[in-house]
Motif scaffolding. Structure first.
Motif, PDB file in Angstrom:
ATOM      1  N   TYR A 181       7.179 -10.055   5.938  1.00 25.86           N
ATOM      2  CA  TYR A 181       8.302  -9.761   5.039  1.00 25.86           C
ATOM      3  C   TYR A 181       8.051  -8.501   4.198  1.00 25.86           C
ATOM      4  O   TYR A 181       8.281  -8.461   2.986  1.00 25.86           O
ATOM      5  CB  TYR A 181       8.593 -10.960   4.116  1.00 25.86           C
ATOM      6  N   ILE A 182       7.537  -7.479   4.875  1.00 31.75           N
ATOM      7  CA  ILE A 182       7.360  -6.179   4.235  1.00 31.75           C
ATOM      8  C   ILE A 182       7.927  -5.127   5.173  1.00 31.75           C
ATOM      9  O   ILE A 182       8.284  -5.430   6.316  1.00 31.75           O
ATOM     10  CB  ILE A 182       5.871  -5.886   3.931  1.00 31.75           C
ATOM     11  N   SER A 183       7.993  -3.891   4.716  1.00 32.34           N
ATOM     12  CA  SER A 183       8.564  -2.838   5.555  1.00 32.34           C
ATOM     13  C   SER A 183       7.540  -2.339   6.570  1.00 32.34           C
ATOM     14  O   SER A 183       6.320  -2.456   6.366  1.00 32.34           O
ATOM     15  CB  SER A 183       9.030  -1.668   4.689  1.00 32.34           C
ATOM     16  N   LYS A 184       8.042  -1.781   7.660  1.00 32.59           N
ATOM     17  CA  LYS A 184       7.162  -1.176   8.670  1.00 32.59           C
ATOM     18  C   LYS A 184       6.353  -0.048   8.054  1.00 32.59           C
ATOM     19  O   LYS A 184       5.176   0.133   8.381  1.00 32.59           O
ATOM     20  CB  LYS A 184       7.996  -0.649   9.833  1.00 32.59           C
ATOM     21  N   ARG A 185       6.976   0.707   7.156  1.00 36.24           N
ATOM     22  CA  ARG A 185       6.271   1.805   6.497  1.00 36.24           C
ATOM     23  C   ARG A 185       5.066   1.289   5.709  1.00 36.24           C
ATOM     24  O   ARG A 185       3.995   1.908   5.718  1.00 36.24           O
ATOM     25  CB  ARG A 185       7.231   2.553   5.567  1.00 36.24           C
ATOM     26  N   THR A 186       5.227   0.150   5.036  1.00 30.44           N
ATOM     27  CA  THR A 186       4.115  -0.437   4.276  1.00 30.44           C
ATOM     28  C   THR A 186       2.977  -0.840   5.207  1.00 30.44           C
ATOM     29  O   THR A 186       1.797  -0.627   4.903  1.00 30.44           O
ATOM     30  CB  THR A 186       4.598  -1.661   3.474  1.00 30.44           C
ATOM     31  N   VAL A 187       3.322  -1.427   6.360  1.00 29.30           N
ATOM     32  CA  VAL A 187       2.297  -1.801   7.343  1.00 29.30           C
ATOM     33  C   VAL A 187       1.540  -0.563   7.813  1.00 29.30           C
ATOM     34  O   VAL A 187       0.306  -0.548   7.861  1.00 29.30           O
ATOM     35  CB  VAL A 187       2.922  -2.527   8.550  1.00 29.30           C
ATOM     36  N   ASP A 188       2.284   0.499   8.149  1.00 32.06           N
ATOM     37  CA  ASP A 188       1.646   1.727   8.622  1.00 32.06           C
ATOM     38  C   ASP A 188       0.735   2.327   7.549  1.00 32.06           C
ATOM     39  O   ASP A 188      -0.348   2.839   7.855  1.00 32.06           O
ATOM     40  CB  ASP A 188       2.709   2.748   9.029  1.00 32.06           C
ATOM     41  N   GLN A 189       1.161   2.265   6.290  1.00 25.14           N
ATOM     42  CA  GLN A 189       0.339   2.782   5.198  1.00 25.14           C
ATOM     43  C   GLN A 189      -0.944   1.978   5.048  1.00 25.14           C
ATOM     44  O   GLN A 189      -2.027   2.535   4.836  1.00 25.14           O
ATOM     45  CB  GLN A 189       1.136   2.773   3.889  1.00 25.14           C
ATOM     46  N   HIS A 190      -0.832   0.650   5.165  1.00 29.53           N
ATOM     47  CA  HIS A 190      -2.023  -0.209   5.114  1.00 29.53           C
ATOM     48  C   HIS A 190      -3.001   0.160   6.233  1.00 29.53           C
ATOM     49  O   HIS A 190      -4.213   0.289   6.004  1.00 29.53           O
ATOM     50  CB  HIS A 190      -1.634  -1.686   5.253  1.00 29.53           C
ATOM     51  N   ARG A 191      -2.472   0.315   7.426  1.00 29.30           N
ATOM     52  CA  ARG A 191      -3.323   0.620   8.579  1.00 29.30           C
ATOM     53  C   ARG A 191      -4.038   1.953   8.409  1.00 29.30           C
ATOM     54  O   ARG A 191      -5.242   2.078   8.693  1.00 29.30           O
ATOM     55  CB  ARG A 191      -2.486   0.617   9.864  1.00 29.30           C
ATOM     56  N   LEU A 192      -3.321   2.950   7.918  1.00 27.74           N
ATOM     57  CA  LEU A 192      -3.925   4.267   7.700  1.00 27.74           C
ATOM     58  C   LEU A 192      -5.024   4.208   6.646  1.00 27.74           C
ATOM     59  O   LEU A 192      -6.092   4.800   6.806  1.00 27.74           O
ATOM     60  CB  LEU A 192      -2.855   5.284   7.288  1.00 27.74           C
ATOM     61  N   ARG A 193      -4.755   3.489   5.550  1.00 29.82           N
ATOM     62  CA  ARG A 193      -5.756   3.376   4.483  1.00 29.82           C
ATOM     63  C   ARG A 193      -7.009   2.655   4.975  1.00 29.82           C
ATOM     64  O   ARG A 193      -8.136   3.033   4.628  1.00 29.82           O
ATOM     65  CB  ARG A 193      -5.168   2.650   3.274  1.00 29.82           C
ATOM     66  N   ILE A 194      -6.818   1.608   5.771  1.00 28.44           N
ATOM     67  CA  ILE A 194      -7.963   0.870   6.311  1.00 28.44           C
ATOM     68  C   ILE A 194      -8.804   1.783   7.207  1.00 28.44           C
ATOM     69  O   ILE A 194     -10.035   1.796   7.126  1.00 28.44           O
ATOM     70  CB  ILE A 194      -7.494  -0.372   7.099  1.00 28.44           C
ATOM     71  N   MET A 195      -8.154   2.555   8.071  1.00 26.93           N
ATOM     72  CA  MET A 195      -8.890   3.467   8.953  1.00 26.93           C
ATOM     73  C   MET A 195      -9.659   4.509   8.159  1.00 26.93           C
ATOM     74  O   MET A 195     -10.799   4.839   8.467  1.00 26.93           O
ATOM     75  CB  MET A 195      -7.925   4.140   9.934  1.00 26.93           C
ATOM     76  N   GLU A 196      -9.030   5.055   7.109  1.00 27.05           N
ATOM     77  CA  GLU A 196      -9.690   6.060   6.276  1.00 27.05           C
ATOM     78  C   GLU A 196     -10.916   5.478   5.582  1.00 27.05           C
ATOM     79  O   GLU A 196     -11.974   6.100   5.523  1.00 27.05           O
ATOM     80  CB  GLU A 196      -8.709   6.608   5.235  1.00 27.05           C
ATOM     81  N   ARG A 197     -10.781   4.264   5.045  1.00 24.79           N
ATOM     82  CA  ARG A 197     -11.883   3.649   4.313  1.00 24.79           C
ATOM     83  C   ARG A 197     -13.046   3.281   5.224  1.00 24.79           C
ATOM     84  O   ARG A 197     -14.212   3.329   4.833  1.00 24.79           O
ATOM     85  CB  ARG A 197     -11.386   2.421   3.564  1.00 24.79           C
ATOM     86  N   PHE A 198     -12.741   2.916   6.477  1.00 27.00           N
ATOM     87  CA  PHE A 198     -13.791   2.590   7.434  1.00 27.00           C
ATOM     88  C   PHE A 198     -14.301   3.820   8.180  1.00 27.00           C
ATOM     89  O   PHE A 198     -15.263   3.725   8.936  1.00 27.00           O
ATOM     90  CB  PHE A 198     -13.283   1.578   8.461  1.00 27.00           C
ATOM     91  N   GLY A 199     -13.642   4.956   7.984  1.00 27.52           N
ATOM     92  CA  GLY A 199     -14.049   6.156   8.695  1.00 27.52           C
ATOM     93  C   GLY A 199     -13.756   6.098  10.185  1.00 27.52           C
ATOM     94  O   GLY A 199     -14.473   6.678  10.999  1.00 27.52           O
ATOM     95  N   LYS A 200     -12.679   5.387  10.563  1.00 29.59           N
ATOM     96  CA  LYS A 200     -12.320   5.227  11.970  1.00 29.59           C
ATOM     97  C   LYS A 200     -11.149   6.147  12.321  1.00 29.59           C
ATOM     98  O   LYS A 200     -10.276   6.408  11.496  1.00 29.59           O
ATOM     99  CB  LYS A 200     -11.914   3.778  12.270  1.00 29.59           C
ATOM    100  N   LYS A 201     -11.135   6.599  13.579  1.00 31.84           N
ATOM    101  CA  LYS A 201     -10.048   7.459  14.034  1.00 31.84           C
ATOM    102  C   LYS A 201      -8.916   6.660  14.659  1.00 31.84           C
ATOM    103  O   LYS A 201      -7.840   7.195  14.908  1.00 31.84           O
ATOM    104  CB  LYS A 201     -10.585   8.476  15.042  1.00 31.84           C
TER     105      LYS A 201
END
Length: 221
Positions: A181-201
């Motif tokens: 029950y959130i926006s697709k944009r919010t999901v994409d932002q979460h995914r990007l932040r997680i990748m950045e914090r883990f240093g994953k491409k």
């Protein structure tokens, strides 16, 4: 007498690569080959060597390796260790990112030749002993050896963990958004932040880390 350590050297800068290769040979270590870029590495490691014990590389080379490369290498050589040479003054956050990505241990590149060889050999041998005994590595640290600091580790919110779990179940961002029950944009932002914090491409690397470190229980996926 210590068992020979079969090393493949992976350093982008030619002069530094040749200097480290000479240092290793003078220290009684066996250098099987050396590479300056990742392209020929995987195919040659798959078919050219009966045994590779250690990949020794600089931080820049390690950054070019994808999670898929690391999985492929560990599949071929289950006992493989990866040592990354790092500069003086590296932050604990950067150290943790290297361990998150898959480094076995890190060494300071400004060590004296004697300290470098002792640290490399001692740490490799203790890692292998721990692997065979199925024990965590807790050695007394040789000169210039960096360790993972759990107090600096990357924490995840319940929402972020749920997004990773649903990604494992092959839901895309739009479907995850609908389920949470959130926006697709919010999901994409979460995914990007997680990748950045883990240093994953990519998100495959995030999922592998989460499973490996029991952030996700495989039985619940």
């Amino acid at each position: 007498m210590s068992k020979p350590i079969h090393i493949v050297l992976l350093i982008q800068e030619t002069i530094f690569r040749k200097a480290i290769s000479l240092l290793l040979r003078q220290g009684g270590l066996e250098v099987l080959d050396d590479f300056s870029n990742v392209n020929p590495l995987i195919s040659k490691l798959q078919f050219s060597y009966q045994s590779v014990d250690l990949l020794l590389m600089d931080k820049s080379f390690f950054a070019t390796l994808e999670s898929e490369h690391l999985l492929s290498l560990y599949h071929i050589y289950p006992h493989l260790q990866i040592c990354v040479i790092v500069p003086d003054g590296i932050s604990q956050f950067e150290i943790n990112k290297l361990f998150h990505k898959g480094a076995s241990f890190l060494l300071n590149g400004s060590l004296s030749p004697e300290q470098f060889i002792v640290s490399l050999r001692t740490t490799y041998e203790k890692k292998i002993q721990s692997f065979h005994k199925n024990l965590p590595l807790r050695p007394s640290q040789p000169f210039g050896l960096y360790s993972f600091d759990e107090n600096e580790s990357i924490s995840l919110s319940n929402r972020e963990i749920e997004i990773i779990r649903l990604s494992c179940l092959e839901y895309n961002s739009k479907e995850i958004a609908s389920l949470l029950y959130i926006s697709k944009r919010t999901v994409d932002q979460h995914r990007l932040r997680i990748m950045e914090r883990f240093g994953k491409k990519n998100f495959i690397g995030v999922v592998l880390y989460a499973v490996k470190h029991n952030i996700l229980n495989v039985n619940e996926i």
